[in-house]
Write an enzyme that holds these catalytic residues in place. Structure first.
Site, PDB file in Angstrom:
ATOM      1  N   GLY A 118       4.850  27.915  -7.372  1.00 50.01           N
ATOM      2  CA  GLY A 118       6.272  28.223  -7.475  1.00 50.01           C
ATOM      3  C   GLY A 118       6.942  27.630  -6.258  1.00 50.01           C
ATOM      4  O   GLY A 118       6.328  27.559  -5.179  1.00 50.01           O
ATOM      5  N   ASP A 126       9.093  20.674  -2.038  1.00 48.90           N
ATOM      6  CA  ASP A 126       8.809  21.952  -1.384  1.00 48.90           C
ATOM      7  C   ASP A 126       8.091  21.739  -0.056  1.00 48.90           C
ATOM      8  O   ASP A 126       8.387  22.401   0.939  1.00 48.90           O
ATOM      9  CB  ASP A 126       7.938  22.831  -2.287  1.00 48.90           C
ATOM     10  CG  ASP A 126       8.507  23.010  -3.684  1.00 48.90           C
ATOM     11  OD1 ASP A 126       9.747  22.941  -3.832  1.00 48.90           O
ATOM     12  OD2 ASP A 126       7.719  23.226  -4.619  1.00 48.90           O
TER      13      ASP A 126
END
Length: 333
Positions: free
Chosen positions: A43, A276
């Site tokens: 995630g 990320d």
């Protein structure tokens, strides 16, 4: 109130900086239809939290994850992963009648990804709902930084999003800095105007924005990067790092405008978590006192390694060494 990130406290071993990362960790399945799948967890903010924890270990940075999970074996396993990676879980809610979200990743020969999601009833959607969320929301003000993304906002219920925004506003008034990664996913929003409203509200609370150009061009319709930078000045964001995939990163901050070239990668395996990991390395460098230019260099170097491995989280032994001297070959944009 506008806070300049460069003026905030820096990490040290006697008084570590505490970073709360808000979002959703999901069950990740990787493979091709009709074949054997491998299972792990991922995630966007969780990926950033793991990389931030790795880079901050021994360097005065503590990363905690803020989310909700179920009471099932998959939730237990993902929570153990966080602990193994040094990511704190003291503000993780357990919602017994919910389960984690699930996604499948398929990659093509160039490492580009295609995702399929099952997350409508995921526990993380309700992390800030109900009276049980009050303590978690108050705890955000105890952190030096709160990191979240556009996905963090998108998955929440309307009630949860409103309560989070209120908590972030109060925390920022008390000195907490807010870091936002835009990560716009149209399918998570009822419509584009709803997303633009939420993003605009969020950006007015943001100190450091880690922006993917393609996402903001779609959401806000910016004609070019100059228009984006002007808009972020009006929002009051004091530092913007504009990610452009394999191209250079553009930075706008109190000391000027800079361009930092990307690392060249010959063989890309999987682009999952490239953005990320860049964001995590950028923030880790800034918290250790590095300049925005050096932080972008760290981001490029980590992202370049990440895309050479399958999955969001590369093995710890594959982490590049980023403790290089300050470099000066950065051109003004």
């Amino acid at each position: 109130m506008t806070v300049t990130l460069g003026h905030c406290p820096q990490a040290n071993l006697t008084q570590p900086l505490r970073v709360a990362l808000v979002g959703e960790c999901m069950i990740e399945m990787r493979g091709q239809p009709g074949a054997v799948f491998s299972q792990t967890f991922g995630g966007d903010t969780l990926n950033a939290g793991v990389y931030l924890s790795r880079l901050g270990k021994g360097n005065g940075i503590v990363a905690d994850y803020v989310t909700a999970i179920g009471a099932d074996s998959f939730s237990d396993a993902m929570r153990q992963l966080w602990r193994d990676e040094g990511v704190g879980d003291q503000h993780v809610r357990v919602i017994k009648d919910a389960l984690p979200g699930l996604y499948f990743i398929q990659t093509d020969d160039q490492g580009e990804r295609r995702f399929s999601y099952w997350r409508g009833e995921a526990a993380a959607r309700r992390v800030f709902d109900g009276p049980e969320a009050s303590a978690v929301l108050r705890a955000l003000a105890d952190y030096d930084y709160v990191y979240l993304s556009g996905i963090s906002l998108a998955i929440l219920t309307t009630e949860g999003r409103e309560r989070l925004m209120q908590a972030l506003s109060l925390a920022r008034e008390g000195g907490t800095r807010i870091v936002f990664d835009n990560n716009y996913r149209p399918h998570l929003w009822p419509d584009a105007p709803s997303a633009r409203k939420a993003y605009s509200d969020m950006l007015r609370l943001t100190d450091l924005a880690l922006i993917t150009w393609d996402d903001d061009a779609v959401l806000f319709g910016y004609a070019d990067q100059e228009e984006l930078f002007r808009a972020y000045e009006q929002f009051g964001v004091s530092e913007v790092a504009l990610k452009r995939g394999p191209a250079s990163c553009l930075i706008q901050c109190s000391t000027g405008r800079f361009e930092v070239p990307a690392e060249q990668v010959q063989h890309i395996v999987d682009t999952t978590a490239a953005g990320d990991s860049f964001s995590a390395a950028y923030l880790a460098c800034r918290l250790q006192g590095g300049t925005p230019q050096r932080a972008a260099r760290w981001g490029h170097m980590l992202a370049a390694e990440v895309v050479q491995h399958p999955g969001a989280l590369i093995p710890g032994v594959a982490m590049p060494s980023l403790n290089m001297p300050e470099f000066s070959s950065v051109a003004e944009a």
